[in-house]
Design a protein around this motif. Structure first.
Motif, PDB file in Angstrom:
ATOM      1  N   SER B  34       0.838  -1.207   0.000  1.00 18.15           N
ATOM      2  CA  SER B  34       0.000   0.000   0.000  1.00 18.15           C
ATOM      3  C   SER B  34       0.868   1.250   0.000  1.00 18.15           C
ATOM      4  CB  SER B  34      -0.953  -0.008   1.192  1.00 18.15           C
ATOM      5  OG  SER B  34      -0.264   0.329   2.368  1.00 18.15           O
ATOM      6  N   GLN B  35       2.038   1.151   0.669  1.00 16.60           N
ATOM      7  CA  GLN B  35       2.927   2.314   0.721  1.00 16.60           C
ATOM      8  C   GLN B  35       3.644   2.527  -0.609  1.00 16.60           C
ATOM      9  OE1 GLN B  35       4.859   0.923   4.194  1.00 16.60           O
ATOM     10  NE2 GLN B  35       3.539   2.072   5.594  1.00 16.60           N
ATOM     11  N   ASN B  36       3.670   1.477  -1.430  1.00 17.56           N
ATOM     12  CA  ASN B  36       4.358   1.594  -2.722  1.00 17.56           C
ATOM     13  C   ASN B  36       3.419   1.870  -3.883  1.00 17.56           C
ATOM     14  OD1 ASN B  36       6.774   1.134  -1.487  1.00 17.56           O
ATOM     15  ND2 ASN B  36       6.665  -1.091  -1.757  1.00 17.56           N
ATOM     16  N   LEU B  37       2.138   2.103  -3.587  1.00 15.55           N
ATOM     17  CA  LEU B  37       1.211   2.415  -4.682  1.00 15.55           C
ATOM     18  C   LEU B  37       1.707   3.679  -5.379  1.00 15.55           C
ATOM     19  CD1 LEU B  37      -1.496   1.796  -6.157  1.00 15.55           C
ATOM     20  CD2 LEU B  37      -2.599   3.348  -4.542  1.00 15.55           C
ATOM     21  N   TYR B  75      -3.876   2.976 -13.315  1.00 14.93           N
ATOM     22  CA  TYR B  75      -3.669   4.059 -12.345  1.00 14.93           C
ATOM     23  C   TYR B  75      -4.851   4.101 -11.387  1.00 14.93           C
ATOM     24  CZ  TYR B  75      -0.398   5.571 -15.952  1.00 14.93           C
ATOM     25  OH  TYR B  75       0.609   5.621 -16.872  1.00 14.93           O
ATOM     26  N   PHE B  76      -4.550   4.211 -10.102  1.00 19.05           N
ATOM     27  CA  PHE B  76      -5.614   4.220  -9.090  1.00 19.05           C
ATOM     28  C   PHE B  76      -5.574   5.494  -8.259  1.00 19.05           C
ATOM     29  CE2 PHE B  76      -5.027  -0.292  -9.851  1.00 19.05           C
ATOM     30  CZ  PHE B  76      -6.325  -0.778  -9.816  1.00 19.05           C
ATOM     31  N   ARG B  77      -6.757   5.958  -7.895  1.00 20.09           N
ATOM     32  CA  ARG B  77      -6.848   7.032  -6.900  1.00 20.09           C
ATOM     33  C   ARG B  77      -7.638   6.490  -5.693  1.00 20.09           C
ATOM     34  NH1 ARG B  77      -7.456  12.409  -8.129  1.00 20.09           N
ATOM     35  NH2 ARG B  77      -8.632  11.911 -10.006  1.00 20.09           N
ATOM     36  N   ILE B  78      -6.965   6.401  -4.555  1.00 21.55           N
ATOM     37  CA  ILE B  78      -7.577   5.847  -3.341  1.00 21.55           C
ATOM     38  C   ILE B  78      -7.082   6.673  -2.152  1.00 21.55           C
ATOM     39  CG2 ILE B  78      -7.755   3.793  -1.849  1.00 21.55           C
ATOM     40  CD1 ILE B  78      -7.046   2.172  -4.418  1.00 21.55           C
ATOM     41  N   PRO B  79      -7.978   7.078  -1.259  1.00 18.74           N
ATOM     42  CA  PRO B  79      -7.526   7.912  -0.141  1.00 18.74           C
ATOM     43  C   PRO B  79      -6.489   7.218   0.747  1.00 18.74           C
ATOM     44  CG  PRO B  79      -9.913   7.520  -0.052  1.00 18.74           C
ATOM     45  CD  PRO B  79      -9.399   6.786  -1.234  1.00 18.74           C
ATOM     46  N   GLU B  80      -5.599   8.040   1.300  1.00 19.09           N
ATOM     47  CA  GLU B  80      -4.536   7.549   2.194  1.00 19.09           C
ATOM     48  C   GLU B  80      -5.112   6.777   3.382  1.00 19.09           C
ATOM     49  OE1 GLU B  80      -1.205   7.943   2.101  1.00 19.09           O
ATOM     50  OE2 GLU B  80      -1.040   9.259   0.352  1.00 19.09           O
ATOM     51  N   PRO B  83      -5.614   2.178   3.661  1.00 14.90           N
ATOM     52  CA  PRO B  83      -4.417   1.437   3.249  1.00 14.90           C
ATOM     53  C   PRO B  83      -4.704   0.020   2.739  1.00 14.90           C
ATOM     54  CG  PRO B  83      -4.452   1.767   5.632  1.00 14.90           C
ATOM     55  CD  PRO B  83      -5.552   2.610   5.064  1.00 14.90           C
ATOM     56  N   THR B  84      -5.738  -0.626   3.260  1.00 20.33           N
ATOM     57  CA  THR B  84      -6.006  -1.987   2.796  1.00 20.33           C
ATOM     58  C   THR B  84      -6.359  -1.975   1.313  1.00 20.33           C
ATOM     59  OG1 THR B  84      -6.770  -2.608   4.990  1.00 20.33           O
ATOM     60  CG2 THR B  84      -7.424  -4.046   3.202  1.00 20.33           C
ATOM     61  N   VAL B  85      -7.250  -1.079   0.941  1.00 21.83           N
ATOM     62  CA  VAL B  85      -7.670  -1.009  -0.460  1.00 21.83           C
ATOM     63  C   VAL B  85      -6.510  -0.505  -1.335  1.00 21.83           C
ATOM     64  CG1 VAL B  85      -9.425  -0.124  -2.031  1.00 21.83           C
ATOM     65  CG2 VAL B  85     -10.021  -0.582   0.335  1.00 21.83           C
ATOM     66  N   ARG B  86      -5.692   0.402  -0.797  1.00 20.14           N
ATOM     67  CA  ARG B  86      -4.499   0.840  -1.539  1.00 20.14           C
ATOM     68  C   ARG B  86      -3.552  -0.342  -1.770  1.00 20.14           C
ATOM     69  NH1 ARG B  86      -3.313   6.367  -1.856  1.00 20.14           N
ATOM     70  NH2 ARG B  86      -1.077   5.999  -1.867  1.00 20.14           N
ATOM     71  N   GLY B  87      -3.479  -1.227  -0.790  1.00 23.62           N
ATOM     72  CA  GLY B  87      -2.650  -2.428  -0.935  1.00 23.62           C
ATOM     73  C   GLY B  87      -3.159  -3.313  -2.069  1.00 23.62           C
ATOM     74  N   ILE B  91      -1.146  -4.206  -5.620  1.00 21.64           N
ATOM     75  CA  ILE B  91      -0.903  -5.575  -6.103  1.00 21.64           C
ATOM     76  C   ILE B  91      -1.347  -5.679  -7.565  1.00 21.64           C
ATOM     77  CG2 ILE B  91      -1.695  -7.984  -5.911  1.00 21.64           C
ATOM     78  CD1 ILE B  91      -1.842  -7.472  -2.840  1.00 21.64           C
ATOM     79  N   ILE B  92      -2.517  -5.137  -7.847  1.00 21.22           N
ATOM     80  CA  ILE B  92      -3.045  -5.191  -9.215  1.00 21.22           C
ATOM     81  C   ILE B  92      -2.187  -4.351 -10.157  1.00 21.22           C
ATOM     82  CG2 ILE B  92      -5.058  -4.571 -10.649  1.00 21.22           C
ATOM     83  CD1 ILE B  92      -5.490  -7.039  -8.924  1.00 21.22           C
TER      84      ILE B  92
END
Lengths: 283, 148
Positions: B34-37, B75-80, B83-87, B91-92
């Motif tokens: 998630s931190q590397n998105l 490319y994804f936009r997900i709020p900070e 983190p689970t969904v950003r993770g 991955i995708i």
């Protein structure tokens, strides 16, 4: 200044929390919907509970047993006298759920932090990644207080007496158009709709979106009483698995002071699968 | 599951990493992802960028895809604060980078079960992953349809 909530002592503000960060009598507990959020930063000194991996029984569909609950409190350094303050993401959704479980096991000094994580972060207050450790305590849970938890038999009797139920799910779940929250795979119940006689008041309507804080007493009173959810009656709240409804339970019981409110944690994933259970469809 | 043989190479590697991680290690690994998105490129980093919402409960997720050298890039936009969904998105985005639209379309819908995240995340939380996978497959289909 608007009128105070009926039992406002169960709600603390971020200012109060900020001035009690080092208070040994107070344990802050973060409970989030997002399982990773605590690890990205939390209020200094706050412990974490996860409603799935910490609060649920690992095998049976139920919460921790009394012994498991005592063990959890012991490991978090919570004694029977500790003031436990819950906060979390998404309008304190799981903070209220954890609060409800602590009340179920008879913990007396419990609070919810108004506005939850959202307000704390908005106010640029400190967060840390340090995980605290706590001196172990011996905790003695009380007998579960059945007067805040409804089982399916209680709900059946409730319906027979024509008492009010509040369905706090989304309008689409209530009408039966969807079986789970919009966008989620439609699984978990064989039938769609709501418990016969229930009114629909989605749980998040009790919260101001910009700050995550609870709406004022007047606004909340209007929200529930105009739909027949009044303090003179016994109320049962439910959702899909009983977590969104524990938020509504908190609002009705503590902010509005309704004397008799139960959370039906079996909720739709039980009722929508029960053979012969009375269901209604439509808005 | 034999399906993993057909997965894009990088995705298969990620799945193998998760498989090796045990219990809470899986969550730590997801947090690292998630931190590397990747941050959004400038052209997409504004509120009116042409990105499609993924209808999800309480986490607003938007995604868009383009083709670079014949492979897909997401490319994804997900709020900070999610983190689970950003993770999941990381991955995708990482696992499918450069995959052909056909490969994306043919992904088995449940390939991620092999990662074993269901041991530490509830079905409700994992549904975010299914929603994202379903959506990137739709994007791949859209690209194939425009080509033909």
């Amino acid at each position: 200044m608007s009128e105070q909530y009926v039992h406002s002592e169960y709600l603390v503000e971020t200012d109060w929390v900020a001035s009690h960060l080092n208070d040994p009598e107070v344990r802050l507990v973060e409970a989030d919907e997002d399982a990773l959020l605590y690890a990205t930063g939390h209020i200094p000194g706050a412990a974490q509970v996860d409603w799935f991996t910490t609060l649920q029984h690992p095998v049976v569909r139920d919460f921790l047993t009394t012994t498991q609950f005592e063990e959890l409190c012991g490991s978090l350094g919570i004694s029977n006298q500790t003031t436990v303050v819950f906060y979390g993401d998404k309008n304190n959704w799981f903070a209220c759920y954890s609060f409800w479980l602590f009340e179920y096991y008879g913990h007396e000094n419990i609070r919810v932090m108004n506005g939850g994580r959202q307000k704390w972060v908005l106010e640029n207050r400190p967060l840390t990644k340090d995980t605290p450790t706590f001196p172990r305590t011996t905790y003695k849970a009380k007998k579960p207080s059945k007067n805040i938890r409804a089982f399916r038999e209680d709900v059946m009797k409730h319906i027979e007496k024509n008492l009010p139920l509040v369905d706090v799910r989304s309008p689409q779940e209530y009408s039966g158009e969807l079986l789970a929250m919009p966008g989620y795979p439609q699984e978990g119940a064989q039938r769609g709709g709501h418990i016969i006689g229930a009114v629909n008041i989605p749980w998040a309507q009790a919260v101001n979106t910009e700050t995550g804080t609870f709406k004022s007493l007047e606004e909340l009173r209007r929200l529930y009483t105009t739909k027949g959810i009044t303090p003179d009656k016994e109320i049962v709240a439910y959702c899909r698995i009983g977590e969104r409804s524990s938020h509504t339970w908190f609002v009705l019981k503590y902010l509005l002071g309704y004397p008799n409110v139960k959370n039906y944690d079996g909720s739709w994933t039980e009722w929508g699968n029960l053979v012969g259970a009375p269901i209604e469809k439509g808005a | 599951m034999s399906a993993s043989k057909e997965l894009p190479e990088r995705l298969a590697e990620i799945i193998a990493d998760f498989k090796l991680a045990e219990g809470r290690e899986k969550l730590e690994l997801l947090l690292e992802y998630s931190q590397n998105l990747a941050p959004l490129p400038e052209a997409l980093n504004h509120p009116h960028a042409p990105m499609e919402p993924v209808p999800e409960c309480m986490t607003p997720v938007s995604v868009t895809a383009e083709i670079q050298n014949g492979g897909m890039v997401f490319y994804f936009r997900i709020p900070e604060e999610s983190p689970t969904v950003r993770g999941y998105a990381a991955i995708i985005a990482d696992g499918l980078k450069g995959a052909s639209p056909e490969q994306v379309m043919n992904l088995p819908a449940d390939f991620f079960l092999e990662m074993g995240l269901q041991q530490v995340l509830t079905p409700q939380r994992l549904n975010g992953m299914s929603a994202i996978i379903a959506h990137v497959k739709r994007l791949a289909m859209g690209i194939l349809q425009t080509k033909n």
